[in-house]
Scaffold this motif. Structure first.
Motif, PDB file in Angstrom:
ATOM      1  N   ASN A 253      -0.387  17.476  -6.244  1.00 31.52           N
ATOM      2  CA  ASN A 253       0.402  16.655  -5.323  1.00 31.52           C
ATOM      3  C   ASN A 253       1.761  16.299  -5.926  1.00 31.52           C
ATOM      4  OD1 ASN A 253      -1.642  16.657  -3.408  1.00 31.52           O
ATOM      5  ND2 ASN A 253      -2.506  14.697  -4.079  1.00 31.52           N
ATOM      6  N   ILE A 254       1.766  16.021  -7.228  1.00 31.84           N
ATOM      7  CA  ILE A 254       3.043  15.778  -7.913  1.00 31.84           C
ATOM      8  C   ILE A 254       3.944  16.991  -7.750  1.00 31.84           C
ATOM      9  CG2 ILE A 254       4.132  15.532 -10.184  1.00 31.84           C
ATOM     10  CD1 ILE A 254       1.697  13.829 -11.016  1.00 31.84           C
ATOM     11  N   ALA A 255       3.364  18.162  -7.947  1.00 30.95           N
ATOM     12  CA  ALA A 255       4.144  19.397  -7.877  1.00 30.95           C
ATOM     13  C   ALA A 255       4.745  19.623  -6.493  1.00 30.95           C
ATOM     14  CB  ALA A 255       3.272  20.584  -8.272  1.00 30.95           C
ATOM     15  N   ILE A 256       4.013  19.250  -5.435  1.00 36.88           N
ATOM     16  CA  ILE A 256       4.539  19.417  -4.073  1.00 36.88           C
ATOM     17  C   ILE A 256       5.824  18.615  -3.905  1.00 36.88           C
ATOM     18  CG2 ILE A 256       4.105  18.952  -1.630  1.00 36.88           C
ATOM     19  CD1 ILE A 256       2.605  21.364  -2.740  1.00 36.88           C
TER      20      ILE A 256
ATOM     21  N   ASP B 167      -1.026  22.623 -14.144  1.00 32.38           N
ATOM     22  CA  ASP B 167      -1.142  22.714 -12.685  1.00 32.38           C
ATOM     23  C   ASP B 167       0.208  22.522 -12.006  1.00 32.38           C
ATOM     24  OD1 ASP B 167      -3.995  23.144 -12.171  1.00 32.38           O
ATOM     25  OD2 ASP B 167      -4.267  21.191 -13.109  1.00 32.38           O
ATOM     26  N   ILE B 168       1.025  21.629 -12.541  1.00 37.08           N
ATOM     27  CA  ILE B 168       2.352  21.413 -11.959  1.00 37.08           C
ATOM     28  C   ILE B 168       3.182  22.691 -12.035  1.00 37.08           C
ATOM     29  CG2 ILE B 168       4.569  20.248 -12.353  1.00 37.08           C
ATOM     30  CD1 ILE B 168       2.981  17.724 -13.048  1.00 37.08           C
ATOM     31  N   GLU B 169       3.206  23.309 -13.196  1.00 40.80           N
ATOM     32  CA  GLU B 169       3.999  24.532 -13.366  1.00 40.80           C
ATOM     33  C   GLU B 169       3.470  25.669 -12.496  1.00 40.80           C
ATOM     34  OE1 GLU B 169       3.854  25.068 -17.555  1.00 40.80           O
ATOM     35  OE2 GLU B 169       5.382  23.548 -17.974  1.00 40.80           O
ATOM     36  N   GLU B 170       2.163  25.720 -12.323  1.00 41.05           N
ATOM     37  CA  GLU B 170       1.570  26.765 -11.478  1.00 41.05           C
ATOM     38  C   GLU B 170       2.020  26.621 -10.025  1.00 41.05           C
ATOM     39  OE1 GLU B 170      -2.866  27.559  -9.797  1.00 41.05           O
ATOM     40  OE2 GLU B 170      -2.703  27.461 -11.993  1.00 41.05           O
ATOM     41  N   VAL B 171       1.999  25.389  -9.501  1.00 39.84           N
ATOM     42  CA  VAL B 171       2.408  25.161  -8.111  1.00 39.84           C
ATOM     43  C   VAL B 171       3.908  25.403  -7.941  1.00 39.84           C
ATOM     44  CG1 VAL B 171       2.597  23.435  -6.271  1.00 39.84           C
ATOM     45  CG2 VAL B 171       0.523  23.558  -7.663  1.00 39.84           C
ATOM     46  N   LEU B 172       4.710  24.985  -8.907  1.00 44.17           N
ATOM     47  CA  LEU B 172       6.153  25.221  -8.815  1.00 44.17           C
ATOM     48  C   LEU B 172       6.460  26.714  -8.759  1.00 44.17           C
ATOM     49  CD1 LEU B 172       7.729  22.608 -11.287  1.00 44.17           C
ATOM     50  CD2 LEU B 172       7.408  22.432  -8.826  1.00 44.17           C
ATOM     51  N   ALA B 173       5.774  27.482  -9.588  1.00 43.00           N
ATOM     52  CA  ALA B 173       5.991  28.931  -9.596  1.00 43.00           C
ATOM     53  C   ALA B 173       5.597  29.557  -8.265  1.00 43.00           C
ATOM     54  CB  ALA B 173       5.193  29.562 -10.734  1.00 43.00           C
ATOM     55  N   GLU B 174       4.603  28.965  -7.627  1.00 46.17           N
ATOM     56  CA  GLU B 174       4.080  29.513  -6.376  1.00 46.17           C
ATOM     57  C   GLU B 174       4.903  29.101  -5.161  1.00 46.17           C
ATOM     58  OE1 GLU B 174       0.162  28.640  -3.598  1.00 46.17           O
ATOM     59  OE2 GLU B 174      -0.019  28.469  -5.777  1.00 46.17           O
ATOM     60  N   LYS B 175       5.403  27.851  -5.134  1.00 45.52           N
ATOM     61  CA  LYS B 175       5.951  27.307  -3.893  1.00 45.52           C
ATOM     62  C   LYS B 175       7.454  27.025  -3.904  1.00 45.52           C
ATOM     63  CE  LYS B 175       1.597  25.304  -2.299  1.00 45.52           C
ATOM     64  NZ  LYS B 175       1.469  26.315  -1.229  1.00 45.52           N
ATOM     65  N   ALA B 176       8.062  26.803  -5.068  1.00 44.86           N
ATOM     66  CA  ALA B 176       9.507  26.548  -5.093  1.00 44.86           C
ATOM     67  C   ALA B 176      10.260  27.848  -4.833  1.00 44.86           C
ATOM     68  CB  ALA B 176       9.919  25.960  -6.437  1.00 44.86           C
ATOM     69  N   LEU B 177      11.391  27.752  -4.154  1.00 38.29           N
ATOM     70  CA  LEU B 177      12.205  28.940  -3.907  1.00 38.29           C
ATOM     71  C   LEU B 177      12.635  29.530  -5.248  1.00 38.29           C
ATOM     72  CD1 LEU B 177      14.418  27.648  -0.958  1.00 38.29           C
ATOM     73  CD2 LEU B 177      12.471  29.219  -0.832  1.00 38.29           C
ATOM     74  N   SER B 178      12.342  30.797  -5.446  1.00 36.01           N
ATOM     75  CA  SER B 178      12.515  31.404  -6.770  1.00 36.01           C
ATOM     76  C   SER B 178      13.956  31.355  -7.260  1.00 36.01           C
ATOM     77  CB  SER B 178      12.013  32.853  -6.756  1.00 36.01           C
ATOM     78  OG  SER B 178      12.729  33.621  -5.803  1.00 36.01           O
ATOM     79  N   VAL B 179      14.915  31.527  -6.348  1.00 41.01           N
ATOM     80  CA  VAL B 179      16.327  31.500  -6.742  1.00 41.01           C
ATOM     81  C   VAL B 179      16.696  30.139  -7.324  1.00 41.01           C
ATOM     82  CG1 VAL B 179      18.701  31.629  -5.889  1.00 41.01           C
ATOM     83  CG2 VAL B 179      16.990  33.238  -5.047  1.00 41.01           C
TER      84      VAL B 179
END
Length: 392
Positions: A308-311, A341-353
């Motif tokens: 949830n933090i990562a979202i 877990d935070i880094e995993e979600v960021l890699a998955e959901k944040a815009l890569s650029v």
């Protein structure tokens, strides 16, 4: 006409004087020659201003390095005991007080438990403790440059007024007026996360122009540095990312909405979820207990909280694209559990650029970030008047 010119001349002289002092404070030990080279002032001007600062005890001479055959070089540094700043961090269950010297180095510290007290009771206790703290450390009133107070909530920084601190359950309090009346010192009041981002920039990321500090405690606050400066927005309270909605069917927030980020990603959420699952209370001080490593319910709740933090962090990255994104606050007690877990979600959901341009970091200043930041604010706001008042 002549009086105006004299006034302007004195103003420029005082401005040069305090500017030189700031350079010595920031870069000292530094020689007179180096000051002249860095300011463009003549050697005579530097000598004159330094003499005035030394006569009033603001600057002292010190030796640095070894001689290369000639006279041993003489360097200038700030006299750390010529002034002090008190920095106060009011949290939900405790207060932290740090005493800084004129070099913004910590001299002493004090922590107080405040659980269960009203706002008025807390502020009155704080007044008594500040007075005792100064007496115990032999700090005279005329040596106090100012007091900085940080709180988690909506703060009118210009007037030192707290509008609302929901997790403290405080509302509409003239913090500045109260302390000025009771203590007689100059008071600066700031939101905790805004002060913290200034502390991180000052001491950890001095060359970063765009950064966000996310303070995760019982609630969530954010401080934003934009183009090198603290960003406040039109209301003065920009950065309330704790109230972005990440689940419209989530828990009710004190702001009146449902599913705000802080209702699903704070230490308060972990404690309330753990109590709902087990019937056992979990205080902040319990979060580092080793036996929780084998508590499956606790681990599952923390994993959910981390995601949830990562979202919320994804929203910040996609919206602001900072150079650096710093996580701070009491949540870092759980750093070893949450960062993967935070880094995993960021890699998955944040815009890569955008994601590839962001440095994700945990606060290196810990629970002192806001205190360093507010100490710097007090220094910057009050030091010119302090120097000019004593010298003139």
């Amino acid at each position: 006409m002549q009086e105006v010119q004299v006034g302007n001349s004195r103003y420029i002289r005082d401005l040069n004087l305090t500017g030189i002092f700031r350079l010595i404070q920031k870069y000292g030990p530094i020689s007179r020659k180096e000051l002249a080279e860095n300011t463009g002032y003549s050697a005579a001007t530097i000598t004159n201003h330094v003499k005035r600062l030394m006569d009033e005890g603001f600057v002292i001479e010190t030796n640095k390095g070894s001689s290369t055959g000639g006279r041993r070089p003489v360097y200038l540094t700030v006299n750390p005991d010529q002034g002090y700043i008190l920095a106060v961090d009011i949290e939900v269950n405790q207060i932290r007080i740090l005493l800084f010297d004129l070099n913004l180095k910590i001299k002493e510290k004090l922590e107080l438990a405040i659980g269960g007290r009203t706002a008025e009771e807390v502020l009155l206790v704080l007044v008594d403790q500040i007075k005792s703290f100064c007496q115990q450390n032999n700090i005279k009133a005329d040596k106090i440059i100012g007091v900085g107070v940080v709180l988690p909530g909506l703060v009118d920084n210009k007037n030192g007024y707290l509008h609302f601190a929901p997790n403290l359950k405080w509302r509409d309090i003239d913090i500045k007026g109260f302390f000025e009346k009771k203590l007689g010192y100059k008071i600066v009041v700031e939101n905790e996360a805004k002060a913290a981002v200034l502390g991180e920039k000052e001491l950890v990321f001095p060359d970063v122009e765009n950064m966000v500090y996310v303070s995760i405690n019982e609630g969530i606050g954010c401080g934003i540095i934009f183009n090198g400066n603290l960003y406040r927005g039109a209301s003065g309270n920009a950065g309330e990312f704790g109230h972005i909605i990440i689940d419209s069917n989530g828990p009710e927030c004190h702001c009146g909405n449902y599913g705000c980020w802080e209702t699903l990603a704070s230490t308060k959420y972990i404690s309330s979820r753990y109590f709902a699952e087990t019937g056992r209370l979990l205080a902040y001080s319990d979060l580092s207990r080793q036996e929780l490593d084998s508590d499956k319910i606790f681990q599952e709740i923390v994993k959910e909280t981390a995601r949830n933090i990562a979202i919320g962090l994804v929203n910040i990255i996609n919206s602001l694209s900072p150079d650096v994104l710093v996580i701070g606050g009491n949540i870092l007690t759980l750093e070893k559990y949450i960062m993967g877990d935070i880094e995993e979600v960021l890699a998955e959901k944040a815009l890569s650029v955008l994601k590839q341009k962001v440095e994700l970091a945990c606060s290196k200043l810990g629970n002192k970030a806001a205190l360093y930041g507010i100490a710097r604010m007090v220094f910057d706001i009050n030091i010119e008047e302090e120097i000019i008042g004593r010298i003139n």
